[in-house]
Enzyme design. Structure first.
Site, PDB file in Angstrom:
ATOM      1  N   ARG A 127       0.817  -1.229   0.000  1.00 27.69           N
ATOM      2  CA  ARG A 127       0.000   0.000   0.000  1.00 27.69           C
ATOM      3  C   ARG A 127       0.842   1.266   0.000  1.00 27.69           C
ATOM      4  O   ARG A 127       0.438   2.299   0.518  1.00 27.69           O
ATOM      5  CB  ARG A 127      -0.985   0.012   1.172  1.00 27.69           C
ATOM      6  CG  ARG A 127      -1.996  -1.118   1.117  1.00 27.69           C
ATOM      7  CD  ARG A 127      -3.190  -0.889   2.022  1.00 27.69           C
ATOM      8  NE  ARG A 127      -3.985  -2.102   2.076  1.00 27.69           N
ATOM      9  CZ  ARG A 127      -3.858  -3.017   3.045  1.00 27.69           C
ATOM     10  NH1 ARG A 127      -3.004  -2.824   4.031  1.00 27.69           N
ATOM     11  NH2 ARG A 127      -4.599  -4.101   3.014  1.00 27.69           N
ATOM     12  N   LYS A 149       2.363  11.256 -11.907  1.00 30.71           N
ATOM     13  CA  LYS A 149       1.590  10.354 -12.770  1.00 30.71           C
ATOM     14  C   LYS A 149       2.356   9.050 -12.919  1.00 30.71           C
ATOM     15  O   LYS A 149       3.507   9.044 -13.362  1.00 30.71           O
ATOM     16  CB  LYS A 149       1.369  10.972 -14.149  1.00 30.71           C
ATOM     17  CG  LYS A 149       0.248  11.989 -14.185  1.00 30.71           C
ATOM     18  CD  LYS A 149      -0.131  12.291 -15.635  1.00 30.71           C
ATOM     19  CE  LYS A 149      -1.277  13.285 -15.703  1.00 30.71           C
ATOM     20  NZ  LYS A 149      -1.617  13.639 -17.103  1.00 30.71           N
ATOM     21  N   GLU A 191       9.390  19.098 -25.523  1.00 28.48           N
ATOM     22  CA  GLU A 191       8.582  19.281 -24.308  1.00 28.48           C
ATOM     23  C   GLU A 191       9.051  20.503 -23.512  1.00 28.48           C
ATOM     24  O   GLU A 191       8.245  21.224 -22.924  1.00 28.48           O
ATOM     25  CB  GLU A 191       8.625  18.029 -23.425  1.00 28.48           C
ATOM     26  CG  GLU A 191       8.018  16.777 -24.051  1.00 28.48           C
ATOM     27  CD  GLU A 191       6.481  16.733 -24.026  1.00 28.48           C
ATOM     28  OE1 GLU A 191       5.851  17.631 -23.434  1.00 28.48           O
ATOM     29  OE2 GLU A 191       5.923  15.791 -24.625  1.00 28.48           O
ATOM     30  N   LYS A 233       6.958  22.843 -14.907  1.00 25.44           N
ATOM     31  CA  LYS A 233       6.164  21.648 -14.614  1.00 25.44           C
ATOM     32  C   LYS A 233       5.824  21.613 -13.116  1.00 25.44           C
ATOM     33  O   LYS A 233       4.690  21.335 -12.718  1.00 25.44           O
ATOM     34  CB  LYS A 233       6.942  20.389 -15.010  1.00 25.44           C
ATOM     35  CG  LYS A 233       6.254  19.071 -14.666  1.00 25.44           C
ATOM     36  CD  LYS A 233       5.075  18.755 -15.572  1.00 25.44           C
ATOM     37  CE  LYS A 233       4.315  17.509 -15.142  1.00 25.44           C
ATOM     38  NZ  LYS A 233       4.711  16.286 -15.810  1.00 25.44           N
ATOM     39  N   GLU A 243      -4.822  16.932 -11.782  1.00 20.95           N
ATOM     40  CA  GLU A 243      -5.269  17.249 -13.139  1.00 20.95           C
ATOM     41  C   GLU A 243      -6.770  17.509 -13.218  1.00 20.95           C
ATOM     42  O   GLU A 243      -7.497  16.863 -13.952  1.00 20.95           O
ATOM     43  CB  GLU A 243      -4.882  16.132 -14.116  1.00 20.95           C
ATOM     44  CG  GLU A 243      -5.011  16.577 -15.572  1.00 20.95           C
ATOM     45  CD  GLU A 243      -4.368  15.570 -16.524  1.00 20.95           C
ATOM     46  OE1 GLU A 243      -3.586  16.020 -17.363  1.00 20.95           O
ATOM     47  OE2 GLU A 243      -4.649  14.371 -16.427  1.00 20.95           O
ATOM     48  N   ARG A 247      -3.574  21.915 -14.974  1.00 18.41           N
ATOM     49  CA  ARG A 247      -2.564  20.959 -15.432  1.00 18.41           C
ATOM     50  C   ARG A 247      -2.782  20.568 -16.887  1.00 18.41           C
ATOM     51  O   ARG A 247      -1.852  20.144 -17.579  1.00 18.41           O
ATOM     52  CB  ARG A 247      -2.594  19.724 -14.523  1.00 18.41           C
ATOM     53  CG  ARG A 247      -1.440  18.783 -14.732  1.00 18.41           C
ATOM     54  CD  ARG A 247      -1.263  17.856 -13.534  1.00 18.41           C
ATOM     55  NE  ARG A 247      -0.243  16.854 -13.799  1.00 18.41           N
ATOM     56  CZ  ARG A 247       0.293  16.065 -12.873  1.00 18.41           C
ATOM     57  NH1 ARG A 247      -0.103  16.167 -11.622  1.00 18.41           N
ATOM     58  NH2 ARG A 247       1.209  15.182 -13.192  1.00 18.41           N
ATOM     59  N   ASN A 251      -0.971  19.915 -21.982  1.00 22.34           N
ATOM     60  CA  ASN A 251      -1.312  19.175 -23.201  1.00 22.34           C
ATOM     61  C   ASN A 251      -1.223  20.021 -24.472  1.00 22.34           C
ATOM     62  O   ASN A 251      -1.704  19.602 -25.531  1.00 22.34           O
ATOM     63  CB  ASN A 251      -2.714  18.573 -23.078  1.00 22.34           C
ATOM     64  CG  ASN A 251      -2.727  17.385 -22.142  1.00 22.34           C
ATOM     65  OD1 ASN A 251      -1.675  16.814 -21.843  1.00 22.34           O
ATOM     66  ND2 ASN A 251      -3.895  17.021 -21.655  1.00 22.34           N
ATOM     67  N   HIS A 254      -0.788  18.452 -27.834  1.00 20.62           N
ATOM     68  CA  HIS A 254      -1.014  17.016 -27.663  1.00 20.62           C
ATOM     69  C   HIS A 254      -2.256  16.493 -28.378  1.00 20.62           C
ATOM     70  O   HIS A 254      -2.299  15.320 -28.734  1.00 20.62           O
ATOM     71  CB  HIS A 254      -1.071  16.653 -26.177  1.00 20.62           C
ATOM     72  CG  HIS A 254       0.300  16.528 -25.562  1.00 20.62           C
ATOM     73  ND1 HIS A 254       1.172  17.585 -25.496  1.00 20.62           N
ATOM     74  CD2 HIS A 254       0.962  15.471 -25.014  1.00 20.62           C
ATOM     75  CE1 HIS A 254       2.300  17.191 -24.911  1.00 20.62           C
ATOM     76  NE2 HIS A 254       2.199  15.920 -24.616  1.00 20.62           N
ATOM     77  N   HIS A 258      -1.094  13.510 -30.455  1.00 25.57           N
ATOM     78  CA  HIS A 258      -1.587  12.148 -30.269  1.00 25.57           C
ATOM     79  C   HIS A 258      -2.211  11.609 -31.553  1.00 25.57           C
ATOM     80  O   HIS A 258      -2.032  10.447 -31.906  1.00 25.57           O
ATOM     81  CB  HIS A 258      -2.633  12.103 -29.148  1.00 25.57           C
ATOM     82  CG  HIS A 258      -2.037  12.138 -27.780  1.00 25.57           C
ATOM     83  ND1 HIS A 258      -2.728  12.589 -26.673  1.00 25.57           N
ATOM     84  CD2 HIS A 258      -0.804  11.778 -27.338  1.00 25.57           C
ATOM     85  CE1 HIS A 258      -1.948  12.494 -25.602  1.00 25.57           C
ATOM     86  NE2 HIS A 258      -0.776  12.026 -25.985  1.00 25.57           N
ATOM     87  N   HIS A 271       7.423  10.509 -29.234  1.00 32.17           N
ATOM     88  CA  HIS A 271       6.362  11.329 -28.654  1.00 32.17           C
ATOM     89  C   HIS A 271       6.695  12.812 -28.813  1.00 32.17           C
ATOM     90  O   HIS A 271       5.851  13.614 -29.217  1.00 32.17           O
ATOM     91  CB  HIS A 271       6.179  10.963 -27.177  1.00 32.17           C
ATOM     92  CG  HIS A 271       5.147  11.788 -26.481  1.00 32.17           C
ATOM     93  ND1 HIS A 271       3.799  11.696 -26.781  1.00 32.17           N
ATOM     94  CD2 HIS A 271       5.258  12.740 -25.515  1.00 32.17           C
ATOM     95  CE1 HIS A 271       3.129  12.545 -26.023  1.00 32.17           C
ATOM     96  NE2 HIS A 271       3.988  13.194 -25.249  1.00 32.17           N
TER      97      HIS A 271
END
Lengths: 367, 367
Positions: A127, A149, A191, A233, A243, A247, A251, A254, A258, A271
């Site tokens: 946990r 993340k 980025e 960041k 998010e 946040r 993107n 993106h 994507h 990416h």
């Protein structure tokens, strides 16, 4: 500035006991970083991949042992497919057979794939055990290692299984970046530029003026680049850990990016390359709604991120189609992060299909 | 009192937006409970097991559909082995193929196994979707459904992979307990008695006086039993969400109980039966250090929890051995939760091997 000139860590301010530092330091000072994060020598588990292990496995082993740590190093295959239930289970098996306890730190030594996978394992072992990020790629140092993340991929899509789980420490040695393949350097650079464009005009202007030295990985500018991009960041994550708001500005580029990755098949572009192309489209769209945006300055910088040519077989309708099917979940809406000016981003879903087509035509060079 | 007489839910008070209610209500009012927890009709995923599905699958399906929900019900095998990576993956597969989004609730309809597994899936799908517990066993209604412990087993031990993840709602219909096999009823009763013994002398006195009606599952006492036992769990969890302090008191009887389970092989006794025996040992040890403890009153109540006879082959050294090897992690110390008086527990590791042997001899009836 040089790496050793960075004295101040970047603080991620979160509620309860979840705040932590991004420490900039040379690799051999890792034990000091661990102590400052209240982690005391004992067992620790290090997860890395075959690429990184070749450069740094024996170094991290001896650095840790010298300070009294008892490290177990698990080397996984390099590449995106490692973010899988199978490799997650391999970490569980190694950690539990070794009888880790709730105080045993788990360290991720690698790029985004190793960081995401290891973070998820650390979050779910007993946990939750202490987690440390040691990012070795530019994209990880400025982006993925910061913000908590974590997760793995599922055949239905990337990152669909995971949790938010903050590290106790992000330990960043920018000299690790000098062994990075050039294409990965450029991918991370996309980025970093994205961070500047959405939030920090002065940083963008600095990148613009130093671009040649950045491309050459001049040791006098690399630490600045990483520090300032990571700070952006950190700021956004501190304001919106889960998010639910701001946040999403991260993107930028993106939605298009994507879709390009999807339409071309994963692996054609990195990416970062896809995001660079996506930003080109997003800048064009931004300009349509914000007449004073100096998008050509941004595009000029982005053009220096060289990448494989766009296959002539790729049609705009295919990208538009991928964009719709990229709405992974039923309730997802197609939204775009746009710039009102350099260093100032906002979100909108108020765009027409012809806005999208025009932006794509521009990015793909299809007049 | 009857179920419908319980008007006040039990509130679990936690920081940020993690507080939630344990609502006591008849099954057909589930949609109302969901609305009050701010969950709006749409898709939802229900996880249950083959035992529970036989009784309630069609009922939950129609109750949800009547209020506009679109439920997908996944029925897994009953039993402890379902808390596995394989069945976790089955939930991921079903949920993601069905395109759930971050607002889609995942409901656990079952006992502790289904609750723990489903909670872990909900915690990790899309980095967390709303989770609802609908406990169908006594042990789940008074204990496991409350407090956010979720996880699966690993071959190295139970519950070694998991996270703390709080539900948005615990929906408790005590009438579901009337279809529970008698042995499971008694097993849950042991945990309810445990809650009384560690924190609530008046509740213990009530159990003592109503024991015959409790054993007969008289509908006029069952709701009281569940409500008061759940309230104790709720109180402790509210004070110590992440088990860093007081929550450990809930392990009364468990150091001995786990060792008994282990020494006999899992499955010989239910968890509750092993805990009942473990409490008998812990009471004896408590009395050694607390001369005024009325342990015979507690033992008299526990003796009414009938269980299979203790195999004569089981020796005290075997249990003591299992107790040491039950310290799963290196840094675990062997500690005991003891009672200073009925309704007042504390933790100690200051006991001698002969204290342990005497307690075991007493519990196993080996003078």
């Amino acid at each position: 500035m040089l790496l050793q000139d960075i004295e101040q860590p970047i603080r991620i301010e979160l509620s309860q006991d979840r705040s932590y530092d991004v420490v900039f330091s040379a690799f051999d000072k890792l034990p000091e970083g661990l102590r400052n994060a209240n982690l005391r020598p004992g067992k620790c588990l290090v997860i890395t991949d075959t690429n990184v292990a070749g450069h740094y496995r024996s170094r991290i082993d001896s650095v840790l042992k010298d300070d009294g740590w008892d490290p177990l190093i698990l080397t996984l295959p390099a590449g995106e497919t490692t973010k899988s239930p199978k490799h997650l289970q391999a970490i569980y098996d190694a950690a539990l057979a070794w009888k880790i306890d709730r105080q045993t730190p788990v360290l991720a030594l690698g790029g985004g794939v190793i960081g995401d996978l290891t973070g998820f394992a650390a979050a779910t072992l007993l946990r939750g055990v202490p987690f440390v990020q040691i990012p070795t790629s530019l994209i990880a140092q400025v982006d993925s290692a910061i913000g908590g993340k974590t997760g793995i991929n599922h055949e239905e899509g990337k990152n669909l299984v995971g949790v938010f789980y903050q590290p106790k420490l992000v330990f960043t040695d920018t000299t690790l970046l000098y062994t990075l393949p050039r294409r990965e350097w450029l991918s991370g650079l996309a980025e970093a530029i994205k961070h500047a464009l959405i939030l920090d005009e002065a940083f963008f202007a600095w990148i613009e003026s130093e671009m040649s030295r950045i491309l050459a990985r001049d040791p006098e500018v690399v630490p600045d680049l990483v520090y300032r991009a990571a700070a952006i960041k950190a700021k956004i994550v501190s304001e919106d850990e889960l998010e639910r708001g701001r946040r999403v500005l991260l993107n930028f580029g993106h939605t298009f990016g994507h879709a390009l990755e999807r339409a071309l098949g994963y692996g054609t572009y990195t990416h970062g390359e896809a995001v660079a192309l996506g930003m080109k489209a997003a800048l064009h769209m931004s300009r349509r709604f914000n007449r004073h945006l100096k998008q050509s300055r941004a595009e000029k910088v982005l053009e220096r991120i060289t990448m494989p040519p766009i296959p002539s077989s790729l049609g705009i309708p295919a990208v538009r189609e991928a964009m719709s099917s990229d709405k992974k979940r039923e309730s997802d809406r197609l939204y775009f992060v746009l710039l009102s000016k350099l260093g100032d981003a906002y979100v909108t879903d108020d765009v027409t299909p012809s806005d999208i087509d025009a932006a794509l035509a521009h990015a793909l060079g299809r007049p």
